[in-house]
Write an enzyme that holds these catalytic residues in place. Structure first.
Site, PDB file in Angstrom:
ATOM      1  N   HIS A  62      55.861 -26.463  42.497  1.00 44.13           N
ATOM      2  CA  HIS A  62      55.160 -27.566  41.373  1.00 44.13           C
ATOM      3  C   HIS A  62      55.056 -26.769  40.176  1.00 44.13           C
ATOM      4  O   HIS A  62      55.303 -25.324  39.952  1.00 44.13           O
ATOM      5  CB  HIS A  62      53.669 -27.917  41.734  1.00 44.13           C
ATOM      6  N   HIS A  64      52.580 -26.001  37.943  1.00 43.73           N
ATOM      7  CA  HIS A  64      51.400 -25.202  37.296  1.00 43.73           C
ATOM      8  C   HIS A  64      51.647 -23.790  37.090  1.00 43.73           C
ATOM      9  O   HIS A  64      52.517 -23.349  37.717  1.00 43.73           O
ATOM     10  CB  HIS A  64      50.295 -25.123  38.552  1.00 43.73           C
ATOM     11  N   ASP A  66      50.534 -20.903  37.600  1.00 46.51           N
ATOM     12  CA  ASP A  66      50.218 -19.640  38.498  1.00 46.51           C
ATOM     13  C   ASP A  66      51.690 -19.919  39.622  1.00 46.51           C
ATOM     14  O   ASP A  66      51.654 -18.764  40.303  1.00 46.51           O
ATOM     15  CB  ASP A  66      49.087 -19.698  39.115  1.00 46.51           C
ATOM     16  N   HIS A  67      52.451 -20.723  39.265  1.00 42.76           N
ATOM     17  CA  HIS A  67      53.726 -20.896  39.951  1.00 42.76           C
ATOM     18  C   HIS A  67      55.003 -20.501  39.588  1.00 42.76           C
ATOM     19  O   HIS A  67      56.070 -20.320  39.999  1.00 42.76           O
ATOM     20  CB  HIS A  67      53.702 -22.137  41.063  1.00 42.76           C
ATOM     21  N   HIS A 144      48.952 -33.140  45.658  1.00 46.21           N
ATOM     22  CA  HIS A 144      48.433 -32.410  44.705  1.00 46.21           C
ATOM     23  C   HIS A 144      48.261 -33.296  43.390  1.00 46.21           C
ATOM     24  O   HIS A 144      48.787 -34.404  43.352  1.00 46.21           O
ATOM     25  CB  HIS A 144      49.196 -31.100  44.687  1.00 46.21           C
TER      26      HIS A 144
END
Length: 315
Positions: A62, A64, A66-67, A144
């Protein structure tokens, strides 16, 4: 297969854990696949024996930060430091616009083929994301705050052990024909005989499977995707006591991860994507999360940065 954890923290890096990224080593084909690419992932490559030049595919769960924040820099470095034959990226619909925007505004040139594939349709319709002669990748939609997808990478079954003594008894001449017979294929010899390779091979050998599941609150789609997997890598952002927070933020607790593993009948569970609040010395630590999960699913391990996990066929 071998899994190497490059980042196991959620949200932000800590002194001991970088943000999300998992490498899947495929030594039989000298390839490396990456699942998520949080900020600093390319630095993690420098701290272990992974070779960035072997990177072939990247699967993003996804959008976000931090990914995905580590992806542009990693791809740029790959273009500068190696002779890549190309990289295929798989992820949510906005991945293409995000990456092209960063590369364009930073005047970054990628000097190798780069293909971006949307996985939404395949995940929603339960079709294949990627497939070749040896491996197949499928995906499932997660629950999510933004569109997110879990991935399953699975080796296809392989022909059993080749009986070379039997092949010699049948007076099959050695050479390239043996390779086809070892794959279980039928071969017509120069003398007109047709040999079924399956009669010269032992029982079919099952492949191994790895499922990567983050970010999500508990969902049935993840259970279905993970059925019978050899290794389930599942987020465990919160402890069981923080279940209300997990539902609010659409993340999993340690017990949700364990419930998914138990209902899916996986062989092993690895907890990752841990909140920094569970750092050593705090009232509740990562070891407590493992204990909570193990009470439901005993074969649970705690992922840490640079942990290697060999994934072998079940006996």
């Amino acid at each position: 297969m071998q899994v190497t954890f490059l980042g196991t923290s959620s949200g932000v890096p800590t002194r001991g854990r970088n943000v999300s990224s998992v490498a899947l080593r495929l030594p039989q084909r000298s390839e490396l696949w990456l699942f998520d690419c949080g900020e600093g992932t390319q630095h993690q490559f420098l701290r272990c024996d992974l070779r960035l030049s072997q990177l072939r595919r990247v699967f993003i769960t996804h959008m976000h930060g931090d990914h995905v924040f580590g992806l542009p820099g990693l791809l740029a470095s790959l273009g500068l430091g190696s002779t890549s034959n190309g990289v295929d990226l798989y992820g949510p619909d906005p991945l293409d616009a995000y990456l092209q925007g960063v590369l364009r505004t930073s005047s970054t040139r990628i000097g190798y083929p780069l293909a971006i594939h949307r996985v939404r349709e395949a995940a929603e319709q339960n079709t294949v994301v990627f497939e070749d002669d040896d491996l197949i990748v499928t995906a499932a939609p997660l629950n999510h705050r933004v569109p997110a997808y879990a991935y399953r990478a699975e080796q296809k079954p392989r022909a059993g052990r080749f009986d070379i003594d039997k092949a010699r008894e049948l007076q099959i001449p050695p050479g390239p024909v043996y390779a086809a017979l070892k794959r279980g294929e039928s071969v017509t010899l120069d003398d007109g005989r047709t040999i079924d390779g399956r009669t010269l091979c032992g029982p079919e050998q099952p492949g191994v499977s790895v499922v990567y599941c983050t970010d999500t609150v508990f969902c049935e789609a993840a259970v279905q995707l993970a059925q019978g997997a050899d290794l389930l890598i599942h987020e465990s952002t919160f402890s069981h006591a923080e279940a209300d927070m997990a539902f609010k933020r659409q993340h999993s607790t340690s017990t949700m991860a364990a419930q998914t593993a138990a209902e899916a009948g996986v062989k092993q569970l690895a907890l990752t994507h841990l909140s920094p609040r569970y750092a050593p010395g705090n009232a509740v630590t990562a070891d407590d999360l493992v204990a909570e999960a193990s009470a439901i699913f005993p074969n649970t391990i705690l992922a840490r940065d640079f942990l290697n996990v060999d994934v072998n066929p079940s006996k």
